[in-house]
Design an enzyme around this catalytic site. Structure first.
Site, PDB file in Angstrom:
ATOM      1  N   SER A 184     -21.489  36.186 -34.337  1.00 37.78           N
ATOM      2  CA  SER A 184     -20.410  36.654 -33.472  1.00 37.78           C
ATOM      3  C   SER A 184     -19.340  37.470 -34.190  1.00 37.78           C
ATOM      4  O   SER A 184     -18.636  38.240 -33.566  1.00 37.78           O
ATOM      5  CB  SER A 184     -19.753  35.469 -32.771  1.00 37.78           C
ATOM      6  OG  SER A 184     -19.286  34.534 -33.713  1.00 37.78           O
ATOM      7  N   HIS A 212     -24.565  34.362 -28.154  1.00 39.57           N
ATOM      8  CA  HIS A 212     -24.191  35.769 -27.974  1.00 39.57           C
ATOM      9  C   HIS A 212     -25.380  36.658 -27.641  1.00 39.57           C
ATOM     10  O   HIS A 212     -25.216  37.702 -27.028  1.00 39.57           O
ATOM     11  CB  HIS A 212     -23.482  36.305 -29.225  1.00 39.57           C
ATOM     12  CG  HIS A 212     -22.041  35.955 -29.268  1.00 39.57           C
ATOM     13  ND1 HIS A 212     -21.083  36.646 -28.559  1.00 39.57           N
ATOM     14  CD2 HIS A 212     -21.391  34.961 -29.910  1.00 39.57           C
ATOM     15  CE1 HIS A 212     -19.906  36.098 -28.778  1.00 39.57           C
ATOM     16  NE2 HIS A 212     -20.060  35.071 -29.589  1.00 39.57           N
ATOM     17  N   LYS A 242     -20.954  33.499 -21.752  1.00 34.56           N
ATOM     18  CA  LYS A 242     -20.774  34.797 -22.410  1.00 34.56           C
ATOM     19  C   LYS A 242     -21.445  35.882 -21.571  1.00 34.56           C
ATOM     20  O   LYS A 242     -20.926  36.238 -20.532  1.00 34.56           O
ATOM     21  CB  LYS A 242     -21.274  34.692 -23.840  1.00 34.56           C
ATOM     22  CG  LYS A 242     -20.373  33.712 -24.604  1.00 34.56           C
ATOM     23  CD  LYS A 242     -20.757  33.475 -26.024  1.00 34.56           C
ATOM     24  CE  LYS A 242     -19.749  32.483 -26.623  1.00 34.56           C
ATOM     25  NZ  LYS A 242     -20.130  32.026 -27.948  1.00 34.56           N
TER      26      LYS A 242
HETATM   27  C1  PLP Z   1     -19.676  30.886 -28.381  1.00 27.19           C
HETATM   28  C2  PLP Z   1     -20.626  30.165 -29.196  1.00 27.19           C
HETATM   29  C3  PLP Z   1     -20.812  28.802 -28.992  1.00 27.19           C
HETATM   30  C4  PLP Z   1     -20.020  28.027 -27.988  1.00 27.19           C
HETATM   31  O1  PLP Z   1     -20.479  28.300 -26.682  1.00 27.19           O
HETATM   32  P1  PLP Z   1     -19.591  27.807 -25.443  1.00 27.19           P
HETATM   33  O2  PLP Z   1     -20.541  27.819 -24.282  1.00 27.19           O
HETATM   34  O3  PLP Z   1     -18.474  28.771 -25.310  1.00 27.19           O
HETATM   35  O4  PLP Z   1     -19.121  26.445 -25.775  1.00 27.19           O
HETATM   36  C5  PLP Z   1     -21.760  28.152 -29.755  1.00 27.19           C
HETATM   37  N1  PLP Z   1     -22.484  28.822 -30.669  1.00 27.19           N
HETATM   38  C6  PLP Z   1     -22.339  30.148 -30.894  1.00 27.19           C
HETATM   39  C7  PLP Z   1     -23.183  30.833 -31.899  1.00 27.19           C
HETATM   40  C8  PLP Z   1     -21.390  30.855 -30.155  1.00 27.19           C
HETATM   41  O5  PLP Z   1     -21.226  32.151 -30.385  1.00 27.19           O
END
Ligand code: PLP
Length: 395
Positions: A184, A212, A242
């Site tokens: 990310s 992502h 996301k």
């Molecule tokens: C955003 C993210 C999470 C968390 O996901 P949420 O559904 O927002 O809790 C976990 N792992 C990675 C790699 C992320 O980018």
């Protein structure tokens, strides 16, 4: 000993402010979309994970509204206690089909998936091996295991192989290899094809956290579909929050995996099921990605256009090969200044990412592309970024 119960709170907060390490939480006065109102200003948003613009897609919003009318708001309990909704069953079947795997499970969040699932997959006779730059929620999930821990150099399959050898030589009962799909902060991608090849002879279990990558890679189906590795990657963790513009976490893989997680994951067992309106919206979001593939194509057209243009301006975008495009500035103060001037003077909302999220000397603004941005929006953003970048002598 005289003990003050809460003095440390104020001291620590002051420390954060003094070192410019505090987060400033801004407030959206409209939905999450390219043109939104933030802290009273109309701005162009370049910092959301809502890559496909599905958070405000009419079909997604309508699905939530219909479910709200039929089912009301809260779920009332954790799924194992008072059941979950027919909508959830439908979503899980739909999502598994979309991903090209046997089964899926709707979980609380992507974060909760890592917290709940990782510690159940390995125990003290086992090894868990992580990419050095894995997401914090993976790191926390790994901390909850009793397994021995190994780390391999970021995206380096040959380094992974040497750690696998160690685990093998140590007589590990099981070996679990975990990586983010799309990272990310840098917008680079795990070499999942190489990782699966290296893992196979060791019988290692492969877990990719594709929060992502979903929505952007593999026609929206994620990194496993991108590499055509369905069935070879054993656990896919994901997020509906996301690219799909909704809320929630997912596990995708075999039927056995989903049954196992249903019965073992503490975050699944101890945290309330999703509001049905959110489940209906997620189901609609998946349908939109299936039926309107041009949305994902638009995301990539915008990505290619923007990345080429900012690179031509002289910005360092690191190893980005996805819609996450960091503008690496280096100096943390300058990164914050760049973001601040863009917001105040140019009405462009980009987020500074500084230590401890990235190394101090790799401070940056992270730009995230969106399918709903027009060419005009991108040109406006590029002109502003050029102007402020020059003013601060970044380019
Ligand atoms: C955003 C993210 C999470 C968390 O996901 P949420 O559904 O927002 O809790 C976990 N792992 C990675 C790699 C992320 O980018």
């Amino acid at each position: 000993m005289t003990r003050n119960p809460t003095n440390f709170l104020g001291t620590e907060v002051k420390n954060l402010y003094d070192n410019n390490l505090n987060w400033v939480i801004r407030h959206l006065e409209e939905g999450s979309k390219p043109h939104s109102t933030v802290d009273g200003k109309k701005v162009l948003m370049l910092n959301t994970n809502n890559y496909l613009g599905l958070a405000t897609h009419p079909k997604v919003v309508q699905a939530a509204r219909d479910a709200l009318d039929k089912y009301g708001l809260g779920a009332g309990a954790v799924p194992t206690i008072a059941g979950t909704f027919d909508l959830t069953k439908k979503f899980q079947e739909h999502f598994a089909k979309f991903k090209g795997v046997e089964a899926s499970l709707l979980c609380q969040t992507g974060f909760a998936v890592n917290q709940g699932v990782i510690p159940q997959l390995v125990g003290k006779e086992d090894y868990v091996i992580s990419d050095a730059l894995n997401h914090g929620s993976i790191i926390d999930g790994v901390r909850l295991t009793k397994a021995k821990r190994g780390v391999y150099k970021h995206n380096d399959a040959s380094d992974l192989e040497s750690v696998l050898k160690e685990a093998d030589a140590a007589g590990a009962r099981r070996i679990l290899v975990i990586t983010d799909g799309v990272f990310s902060m840098d917008g680079d991608m795990a070499p999942l094809d190489e990782i699966t090849k290296v893992c196979e002879p060791y019988g290692a279990m492969i877990y990719v956290d594709d929060c992502h990558g979903e929505g952007m890679l593999g026609k929206g189906r994620g990194i496993v579909a991108h590499f055509g590795l369905q069935g070879k990657v054993h656990v896919e963790g994901g997020s509906l929050s996301k690219g799909f513009g909704c809320f929630g976490g997912t596990v995708a893989g075999s039927k056995d995996l989903c049954e196992f997680v249903t019965n073992k994951s503490r975050s699944y067992l101890l945290s309330t099921a999703h509001p049905p309106s959110v489940v209906a919206a997620a189901d609609a979001a998946i349908s939109v990605v299936e039926n309107e593939p041009e949305i994902v194509e638009r995301l990539w057209e915008n990505t290619t256009y923007f990345r080429e243009k900012v690179q031509a301006l002289g910005f360092n975008t690191g190893n980005s090969c996805t819609p996450i495009i960091p503008l690496i500035v280096g100096d943390p103060g300058k990164s914050q200044q760049l973001a601040d001037i863009l917001f105040r003077e140019e009405n462009i909302y980009g987020t500074p990412i500084v230590f401890p999220m990235v190394a101090r000397e790799l401070s940056r603004i992270r730009v995230q592309m969106n399918a709903a941005l027009t060419r005009e929006d991108l040109d406006q953003a590029l002109a502003s970024i050029e102007k402020v970048g020059k003013k601060l002598s970044i380019i």
